[in-house]
Design an enzyme around this catalytic site. Structure first.
Site, PDB file in Angstrom:
ATOM      1  N   LYS A  63       0.766  -1.241   0.000  1.00  0.00           N
ATOM      2  CA  LYS A  63       0.000   0.000   0.000  1.00  0.00           C
ATOM      3  C   LYS A  63       0.803   1.302   0.000  1.00  0.00           C
ATOM      4  O   LYS A  63       0.215   2.371  -0.097  1.00  0.00           O
ATOM      5  CB  LYS A  63      -0.944   0.012   1.204  1.00  0.00           C
ATOM      6  CG  LYS A  63      -0.264  -0.081   2.560  1.00  0.00           C
ATOM      7  CD  LYS A  63      -1.295  -0.174   3.687  1.00  0.00           C
ATOM      8  CE  LYS A  63      -2.066  -1.458   3.601  1.00  0.00           C
ATOM      9  NZ  LYS A  63      -2.967  -1.672   4.760  1.00  0.00           N
TER      10      LYS A  63
ATOM     11  N   LYS B 201      -7.702   5.917  -2.699  1.00  0.00           N
ATOM     12  CA  LYS B 201      -6.915   5.953  -3.937  1.00  0.00           C
ATOM     13  C   LYS B 201      -7.501   5.066  -5.036  1.00  0.00           C
ATOM     14  O   LYS B 201      -7.075   5.137  -6.188  1.00  0.00           O
ATOM     15  CB  LYS B 201      -5.471   5.573  -3.636  1.00  0.00           C
ATOM     16  CG  LYS B 201      -4.793   6.584  -2.698  1.00  0.00           C
ATOM     17  CD  LYS B 201      -3.464   6.095  -2.184  1.00  0.00           C
ATOM     18  CE  LYS B 201      -2.886   7.095  -1.199  1.00  0.00           C
ATOM     19  NZ  LYS B 201      -3.698   7.213   0.051  1.00  0.00           N
TER      20      LYS B 201
ATOM     21  N   TYR C 138      -0.932   1.773  -7.013  1.00  0.00           N
ATOM     22  CA  TYR C 138      -1.599   1.246  -5.830  1.00  0.00           C
ATOM     23  C   TYR C 138      -3.103   1.431  -5.940  1.00  0.00           C
ATOM     24  O   TYR C 138      -3.882   0.497  -5.742  1.00  0.00           O
ATOM     25  CB  TYR C 138      -1.064   1.930  -4.566  1.00  0.00           C
ATOM     26  CG  TYR C 138      -1.886   1.654  -3.326  1.00  0.00           C
ATOM     27  CD1 TYR C 138      -2.181   0.350  -2.943  1.00  0.00           C
ATOM     28  CD2 TYR C 138      -2.375   2.700  -2.545  1.00  0.00           C
ATOM     29  CE1 TYR C 138      -2.937   0.094  -1.812  1.00  0.00           C
ATOM     30  CE2 TYR C 138      -3.126   2.449  -1.412  1.00  0.00           C
ATOM     31  CZ  TYR C 138      -3.408   1.147  -1.045  1.00  0.00           C
ATOM     32  OH  TYR C 138      -4.159   0.892   0.065  1.00  0.00           O
TER      33      TYR C 138
ATOM     34  N   VAL D 137      -5.291   6.538   7.847  1.00  0.00           N
ATOM     35  CA  VAL D 137      -5.727   6.423   9.234  1.00  0.00           C
ATOM     36  C   VAL D 137      -4.836   7.286  10.125  1.00  0.00           C
ATOM     37  O   VAL D 137      -3.603   7.206  10.060  1.00  0.00           O
ATOM     38  CB  VAL D 137      -5.679   4.955   9.695  1.00  0.00           C
ATOM     39  CG1 VAL D 137      -6.015   4.838  11.174  1.00  0.00           C
ATOM     40  CG2 VAL D 137      -6.632   4.120   8.860  1.00  0.00           C
TER      41      VAL D 137
ATOM     42  N   SER E 209      -1.527   6.015  12.248  1.00  0.00           N
ATOM     43  CA  SER E 209      -1.034   4.678  11.900  1.00  0.00           C
ATOM     44  C   SER E 209       0.402   4.763  11.392  1.00  0.00           C
ATOM     45  O   SER E 209       0.861   5.819  10.931  1.00  0.00           O
ATOM     46  CB  SER E 209      -1.924   4.022  10.850  1.00  0.00           C
ATOM     47  OG  SER E 209      -1.907   4.767   9.637  1.00  0.00           O
TER      48      SER E 209
ATOM     49  N   GLU F 247       1.231  10.641  -6.160  1.00  0.00           N
ATOM     50  CA  GLU F 247       0.447  11.199  -5.057  1.00  0.00           C
ATOM     51  C   GLU F 247      -0.605  12.170  -5.583  1.00  0.00           C
ATOM     52  O   GLU F 247      -0.369  12.930  -6.516  1.00  0.00           O
ATOM     53  CB  GLU F 247       1.379  11.909  -4.074  1.00  0.00           C
ATOM     54  CG  GLU F 247       0.740  12.266  -2.756  1.00  0.00           C
ATOM     55  CD  GLU F 247       1.769  12.774  -1.754  1.00  0.00           C
ATOM     56  OE1 GLU F 247       1.595  12.525  -0.555  1.00  0.00           O
ATOM     57  OE2 GLU F 247       2.751  13.424  -2.173  1.00  0.00           O
TER      58      GLU F 247
END
Length: 333
Positions: free
Chosen positions: A86, A128, A136, A170, A173, A255
């Site tokens: 990921k 995404k 990804y 998250v 994380s 990105e």
């Protein structure tokens, strides 16, 4: 539904598993939770946290290995599919490996779950996967499509239901921006990709609760999207390190400037509920199925759920309070 059941979590030693397992043990008291992952050290460390709990079992394995999945899924009632490659730049530079895990691994899991008679499967997706611009996201879109279509992909039919839960980064994380900023804030300078950049903000606990809801609500083929607030990356940086200077470094390969969880193309099949949205399948006329729609309200035409046009925003103070309350666990899982 999950009470006294056997649950398997792929990629279960990751951030999601560290939240899902204790929360599910406490709320539902399942008969067994099987943690499937390929990292023996992470399993060793996680096993220490549950050393006295006979309901936890650990299984070394990889979703790329269908034979191992068949063995792990024997007697399993419910599956949460959290395993994935990921990290966006990693996927860009290692595309074959990303495809093997995120697409081939999803296919292996689907086949094994059907053959082993698993009742319900919830796969974790990502923002995404909506209008993807990186590998990804493209692999997770393919994975989403596989799980949705597999509710009816066998000629003789089957009794396994598949649905998807979609959310963004998250908070806190491992690998997310908050622990990264915290780790370098003493330098006095924080790197900012683009001052316009926005992100959705969701806690692990909210992600777990959405998975629980999916298990209870699903018929098969639904994609669940939690309603959550947004923040600009600049405000995140200010909340973590108010006195730090900002250095603009540019967007990384693959990105996005803003996160998107529902595209305008999906709006024709999307329904709104008090705390979430539900994207219904476009195939088999499931998008008009009353059993899947339930009490939902169709969103307006061309509706888009994105972090920059979101109607709900998290304040710097709210994030500061959250960071202070979770300081000891941020970036640890």
């Amino acid at each position: 539904m999950l009470k006294n059941s056997t649950i398997l979590v792929t990629g279960g030693t990751g951030s999601f598993g560290h939240a899902f397992i204790p929360m599910t043990l406490a709320k539902y008291n399942p008969k067994k939770i099987i943690v499937l992952s390929r990292d023996e050290m992470k399993q060793w460390e996680m096993a220490k946290l549950f050393s006295n709990d006979q309901r936890i079992r650990f299984f070394i394995g990889d979703v790329r290995d269908k034979d191992r999945l068949y063995r792990a899924l024997d007697g399993v009632d419910f599956v949460v599919h959290a395993a994935a490659t990921k990290i966006v730049p990693t996927a860009e530079y290692n595309p074959f490996e990303c495809i093997k895990t995120n697409i081939n691994g999803a296919m292996n899991l689907i086949d094994a779950c059907i053959d082993q008679g698993v009742k319900r499967v919830v796969a974790l997706s990502t923002d995404k996967a909506s209008s993807p611009v990186n590998l990804y996201g493209a692999t997770k879109l393919a994975s989403d499509k596989l799980f949705v279509a597999s509710n009816s992909s066998y000629a003789l039919g089957h009794n396994t239901s598949f649905s998807v839960v979609r959310y963004g980064n998250v908070m806190g994380s491992r690998g997310s921006v908050i622990p990264y900023f915290m780790s370098i804030r003493d330098s006095g300078v924080l790197p900012i990709t683009d001052p316009r950049m926005t992100r959705f903000m969701i806690t692990l606990e909210q992600g777990v609760e959405l998975v629980w809801h999916a298990f209870e609500d699903m018929v098969g083929g639904e994609i669940y999207v939690k309603k959550i607030p947004s923040m600009t990356v600049v405000d995140i940086a200010k909340a973590v390190a108010p006195s730090a200077k900002h250095e603009i470094i540019g967007i990384r390969p693959g990105e996005k400037l803003h996160e998107q969880m529902i595209s305008s193309e999906d709006s024709h099949f999307t329904y709104e509920y008090p705390e979430h949205y539900k994207i219904l399948p476009q195939i088999n006329d499931w998008g008009n199925d009353a059993k899947r729609i339930k009490d939902g309200k169709r969103v307006p035409e061309d509706f888009i759920y994105a972090s920059d046009t979101n109607t709900e925003w998290m304040s710097e103070q709210s994030l500061k309070s959250w960071v202070n309350a979770h300081h000891d666990t941020i970036g640890k899982i």
